[in-house]
Design a protein around this motif. Sequence first.
Motif, PDB file in Angstrom:
ATOM      1  N   ARG A 189      -6.645   7.469   2.690  1.00  0.00           N
ATOM      2  CA  ARG A 189      -5.432   6.826   3.204  1.00  0.00           C
ATOM      3  C   ARG A 189      -5.629   6.209   4.594  1.00  0.00           C
ATOM      4  O   ARG A 189      -4.696   6.081   5.368  1.00  0.00           O
ATOM      5  N   LYS A 190      -6.870   5.806   4.882  1.00  0.00           N
ATOM      6  CA  LYS A 190      -7.135   5.080   6.144  1.00  0.00           C
ATOM      7  C   LYS A 190      -7.037   3.589   5.813  1.00  0.00           C
ATOM      8  O   LYS A 190      -8.058   2.876   5.746  1.00  0.00           O
ATOM      9  N   PHE A 191      -5.802   3.153   5.588  1.00  0.00           N
ATOM     10  CA  PHE A 191      -5.616   1.817   5.019  1.00  0.00           C
ATOM     11  C   PHE A 191      -6.040   0.702   5.976  1.00  0.00           C
ATOM     12  O   PHE A 191      -6.641  -0.290   5.552  1.00  0.00           O
ATOM     13  N   ASP A 192      -5.734   0.863   7.274  1.00  0.00           N
ATOM     14  CA  ASP A 192      -6.084  -0.210   8.212  1.00  0.00           C
ATOM     15  C   ASP A 192      -7.592  -0.392   8.299  1.00  0.00           C
ATOM     16  O   ASP A 192      -8.100  -1.508   8.327  1.00  0.00           O
ATOM     17  N   LYS A 193      -8.296   0.753   8.322  1.00  0.00           N
ATOM     18  CA  LYS A 193      -9.764   0.664   8.417  1.00  0.00           C
ATOM     19  C   LYS A 193     -10.337   0.027   7.147  1.00  0.00           C
ATOM     20  O   LYS A 193     -11.252  -0.788   7.208  1.00  0.00           O
ATOM     21  N   ALA A 194      -9.802   0.439   5.999  1.00  0.00           N
ATOM     22  CA  ALA A 194     -10.290  -0.126   4.734  1.00  0.00           C
ATOM     23  C   ALA A 194     -10.059  -1.638   4.722  1.00  0.00           C
ATOM     24  O   ALA A 194     -10.944  -2.412   4.335  1.00  0.00           O
ATOM     25  N   GLU A 195      -8.904  -2.045   5.181  1.00  0.00           N
ATOM     26  CA  GLU A 195      -8.603  -3.484   5.191  1.00  0.00           C
ATOM     27  C   GLU A 195      -9.603  -4.229   6.074  1.00  0.00           C
ATOM     28  O   GLU A 195     -10.104  -5.306   5.699  1.00  0.00           O
ATOM     29  N   ALA A 196      -9.917  -3.631   7.238  1.00  0.00           N
ATOM     30  CA  ALA A 196     -10.863  -4.294   8.150  1.00  0.00           C
ATOM     31  C   ALA A 196     -12.223  -4.458   7.472  1.00  0.00           C
ATOM     32  O   ALA A 196     -12.872  -5.502   7.603  1.00  0.00           O
ATOM     33  N   ASN A 208     -16.371 -12.437  -2.930  1.00  0.00           N
ATOM     34  CA  ASN A 208     -16.618 -11.058  -3.381  1.00  0.00           C
ATOM     35  C   ASN A 208     -15.379 -10.508  -4.103  1.00  0.00           C
ATOM     36  O   ASN A 208     -14.349 -10.201  -3.480  1.00  0.00           O
ATOM     37  N   ALA A 209     -15.490 -10.413  -5.426  1.00  0.00           N
ATOM     38  CA  ALA A 209     -14.307 -10.089  -6.245  1.00  0.00           C
ATOM     39  C   ALA A 209     -13.792  -8.682  -5.947  1.00  0.00           C
ATOM     40  O   ALA A 209     -12.582  -8.442  -5.971  1.00  0.00           O
ATOM     41  N   LEU A 210     -14.698  -7.741  -5.643  1.00  0.00           N
ATOM     42  CA  LEU A 210     -14.247  -6.363  -5.428  1.00  0.00           C
ATOM     43  C   LEU A 210     -13.504  -6.250  -4.100  1.00  0.00           C
ATOM     44  O   LEU A 210     -12.506  -5.524  -3.988  1.00  0.00           O
ATOM     45  N   ALA A 211     -13.974  -6.983  -3.080  1.00  0.00           N
ATOM     46  CA  ALA A 211     -13.268  -6.960  -1.794  1.00  0.00           C
ATOM     47  C   ALA A 211     -11.913  -7.657  -1.934  1.00  0.00           C
ATOM     48  O   ALA A 211     -10.902  -7.198  -1.388  1.00  0.00           O
ATOM     49  N   GLN A 212     -11.892  -8.750  -2.689  1.00  0.00           N
ATOM     50  CA  GLN A 212     -10.607  -9.440  -2.921  1.00  0.00           C
ATOM     51  C   GLN A 212      -9.617  -8.496  -3.599  1.00  0.00           C
ATOM     52  O   GLN A 212      -8.452  -8.404  -3.229  1.00  0.00           O
ATOM     53  N   ARG A 213     -10.133  -7.763  -4.583  1.00  0.00           N
ATOM     54  CA  ARG A 213      -9.273  -6.827  -5.330  1.00  0.00           C
ATOM     55  C   ARG A 213      -8.764  -5.724  -4.417  1.00  0.00           C
ATOM     56  O   ARG A 213      -7.607  -5.323  -4.484  1.00  0.00           O
ATOM     57  N   GLY A 214      -9.669  -5.233  -3.529  1.00  0.00           N
ATOM     58  CA  GLY A 214      -9.270  -4.179  -2.591  1.00  0.00           C
ATOM     59  C   GLY A 214      -8.137  -4.648  -1.692  1.00  0.00           C
ATOM     60  O   GLY A 214      -7.154  -3.938  -1.490  1.00  0.00           O
ATOM     61  N   LEU A 215      -8.268  -5.869  -1.185  1.00  0.00           N
ATOM     62  CA  LEU A 215      -7.212  -6.395  -0.304  1.00  0.00           C
ATOM     63  C   LEU A 215      -5.902  -6.564  -1.079  1.00  0.00           C
ATOM     64  O   LEU A 215      -4.819  -6.284  -0.559  1.00  0.00           O
ATOM     65  N   ARG A 216      -6.035  -7.007  -2.332  1.00  0.00           N
ATOM     66  CA  ARG A 216      -4.841  -7.206  -3.152  1.00  0.00           C
ATOM     67  C   ARG A 216      -4.158  -5.856  -3.413  1.00  0.00           C
ATOM     68  O   ARG A 216      -2.936  -5.732  -3.369  1.00  0.00           O
ATOM     69  N   TRP A 217      -4.990  -4.853  -3.678  1.00  0.00           N
ATOM     70  CA  TRP A 217      -4.434  -3.506  -3.910  1.00  0.00           C
ATOM     71  C   TRP A 217      -3.675  -3.047  -2.662  1.00  0.00           C
ATOM     72  O   TRP A 217      -2.564  -2.510  -2.756  1.00  0.00           O
ATOM     73  N   LEU A 218      -4.285  -3.287  -1.490  1.00  0.00           N
ATOM     74  CA  LEU A 218      -3.640  -2.853  -0.243  1.00  0.00           C
ATOM     75  C   LEU A 218      -2.305  -3.565  -0.057  1.00  0.00           C
ATOM     76  O   LEU A 218      -1.318  -2.970   0.356  1.00  0.00           O
ATOM     77  N   ARG A 219      -2.276  -4.860  -0.377  1.00  0.00           N
ATOM     78  CA  ARG A 219      -1.047  -5.632  -0.155  1.00  0.00           C
ATOM     79  C   ARG A 219       0.075  -5.172  -1.072  1.00  0.00           C
ATOM     80  O   ARG A 219       1.227  -5.162  -0.694  1.00  0.00           O
ATOM     81  N   ARG A 220      -0.278  -4.758  -2.288  1.00  0.00           N
ATOM     82  CA  ARG A 220       0.784  -4.410  -3.237  1.00  0.00           C
ATOM     83  C   ARG A 220       1.079  -2.896  -3.291  1.00  0.00           C
ATOM     84  O   ARG A 220       1.906  -2.452  -4.038  1.00  0.00           O
ATOM     85  N   ARG A 221       0.352  -2.130  -2.477  1.00  0.00           N
ATOM     86  CA  ARG A 221       0.418  -0.684  -2.689  1.00  0.00           C
ATOM     87  C   ARG A 221       1.808  -0.095  -2.456  1.00  0.00           C
ATOM     88  O   ARG A 221       2.168   0.898  -3.060  1.00  0.00           O
ATOM     89  N   ASN A 222       2.612  -0.703  -1.608  1.00  0.00           N
ATOM     90  CA  ASN A 222       3.943  -0.162  -1.348  1.00  0.00           C
ATOM     91  C   ASN A 222       5.028  -0.838  -2.180  1.00  0.00           C
ATOM     92  O   ASN A 222       6.202  -0.553  -1.994  1.00  0.00           O
ATOM     93  N   VAL A 223       4.623  -1.763  -3.023  1.00  0.00           N
ATOM     94  CA  VAL A 223       5.634  -2.516  -3.777  1.00  0.00           C
ATOM     95  C   VAL A 223       5.693  -1.953  -5.197  1.00  0.00           C
ATOM     96  O   VAL A 223       4.738  -2.110  -5.965  1.00  0.00           O
TER      97      VAL A 223
END
Length: 508
Positions: A189-196, A208-223
């Motif tokens: 749950r270190k979301f800011d660090k993961a995003e960086a 990089n599809a996996l990094a794109q997916r990670g960022l997308r996951w972070l953006r939608r995680r609270n929705v």
Amino acid sequence: MSQQFMSMLRKAQQELAAERILEAAGTARHLVEGFPAMADSWIVAGLVARRQGRDADAEQAFRTAANRAPKHPEPWRQLGILYQVAGRLREAEAAYAQGLRAAPQDAALNNNLGTTLRALGRSKDAEQALRNAVRKRADYAMAWQNLGNCLAEQGRHDDAMEGWEKAWTLDPSLADSGLALARTLLNNRKFDKAEAVYRKILARDPDNALAQRGLRWLRRRNVPVWHFPMMNDTPRNEAYRAAIRRAAQRGGRLLDIGTGSGLLSMMAAEAGFQEIHTCEMQPEVAEAARAVIAANGLSDRINVIAKKSTDVKVGKDIPGPADVLVTETFDSALLGEYILPTMDHARHALLAPGAQVIPRGGSLKAALISGEVLRQQFYAGRSMGFDLSAFNQFSPLGVSLVLDCYPHEMVSAEQEVFRFDLMSPHPAEKRVIRLAADRDATVIGVAVWLSLDLDDETTFENKPGATGLASGWHHGVSFFLEPREMKSGDTVEVIASHDRVVVEIVVT
Ligand SMILES: C[S@@+](CC[C@H](N)C(=O)[O-])C[C@H]1O[C@@H](n2cnc3c(N)ncnc32)[C@H](O)[C@@H]1O
């Protein structure tokens, strides 16, 4: 060493590096014929044979090199690589171990031994070898990555992070280390660090599809995902639109609490409201609503405020109190999105005297329910000739699901559990209702659903069967300890309580 040998060796190495394999093969032949006592002649010959897919010749050449110079690590390293690639792991281990006897400080040999031991499933030994590798060469990025992976395989993801972080910092092209690091940061749950980390990977490799997916996951995680069926819930949408249209006849300033996609505010614009403000407490959702509203050409009609309603200030965020409040901030049990505290605040801080609220109120309703598929989903009984019912101590106390997906029957008249008038305060409550079976049935418990009074004319209810499958709202089912055989007229006591946010329905 003769000058001729040295220049021929260099020539062969350059030809190999330039992938000029045929030329390298000729030079290697001259080397082994002219300088058969030199280990390097055989190493080059072995390397050429490997490139040509002649592994048996390569093995023979490396072994000859090892005989010529037993204290030289290189023949053993090359033999080890040959075996490792061929999956001959025990032979690879032995070759690397021989090499390490000749050169205990060799970081690459330790690294290769480590990866071989990992493949053999000996993670602890592998860890030791990989730690030796990075101890001997602290800037050995690949060995740090291997160490990280080795620790992760042992379930030690937090320890592994150091390896991945070192690897990726030393060599940013090792995106796998960055990705593994980001994934572990997400799990912690270190979301800011993961995003960086994801952003840094993408700065180097935008595709990089996996990094794109990670960022997308972070953006939608609270929705929450229920936004989607909710937006597609036509009966709900139509009920709101009907009430909004009627309210538009009287007009005034409209406030929509809980923008979501902006749908209700856009309905208000379509109905003719001239001044529309809407607030949304999740910043990423507010941003998306602005995009949706812009895509529909309504940006100049709707003011999206990225705030929780209780932080909205009249005179600052909105020019004056609202004449009409529309809100759909109800969870499946009505109260879970804090509608009562939201309304307590809105009534005194955001609304003009006599303002209309859509919906003006709502209620929760309940009925006894039976259904064989549901019974099988949540209870054990007889199976394969055995009585498994003692396992029912683990049956859920209640679930939330879309009952339309399960064949079922309501086996009592429905009853109101709670009713809320959104223009009045409501303290916590506890009450007992009785439900009577209207037929003989195996009853599993009580189904609960919501009803909203949008205005005097329109009521929306998500009674099972009434709205179809596309609804963000689920039905609640509270279970008996065991399915109960009931006769028509038998009654059940239901204890219902709420603390203004959480509703609890207990069947006795
Ligand atoms: C159930 S959705 C409804 C969205 C939209 N109004 C619709 O009906 O399609 C509720 C939205 O309201 C937001 N929300 C809930 N309570 C809120 C509050 N007190 N202030 C601002 N936003 C709120 C949630 O984040 C969510 O996006």
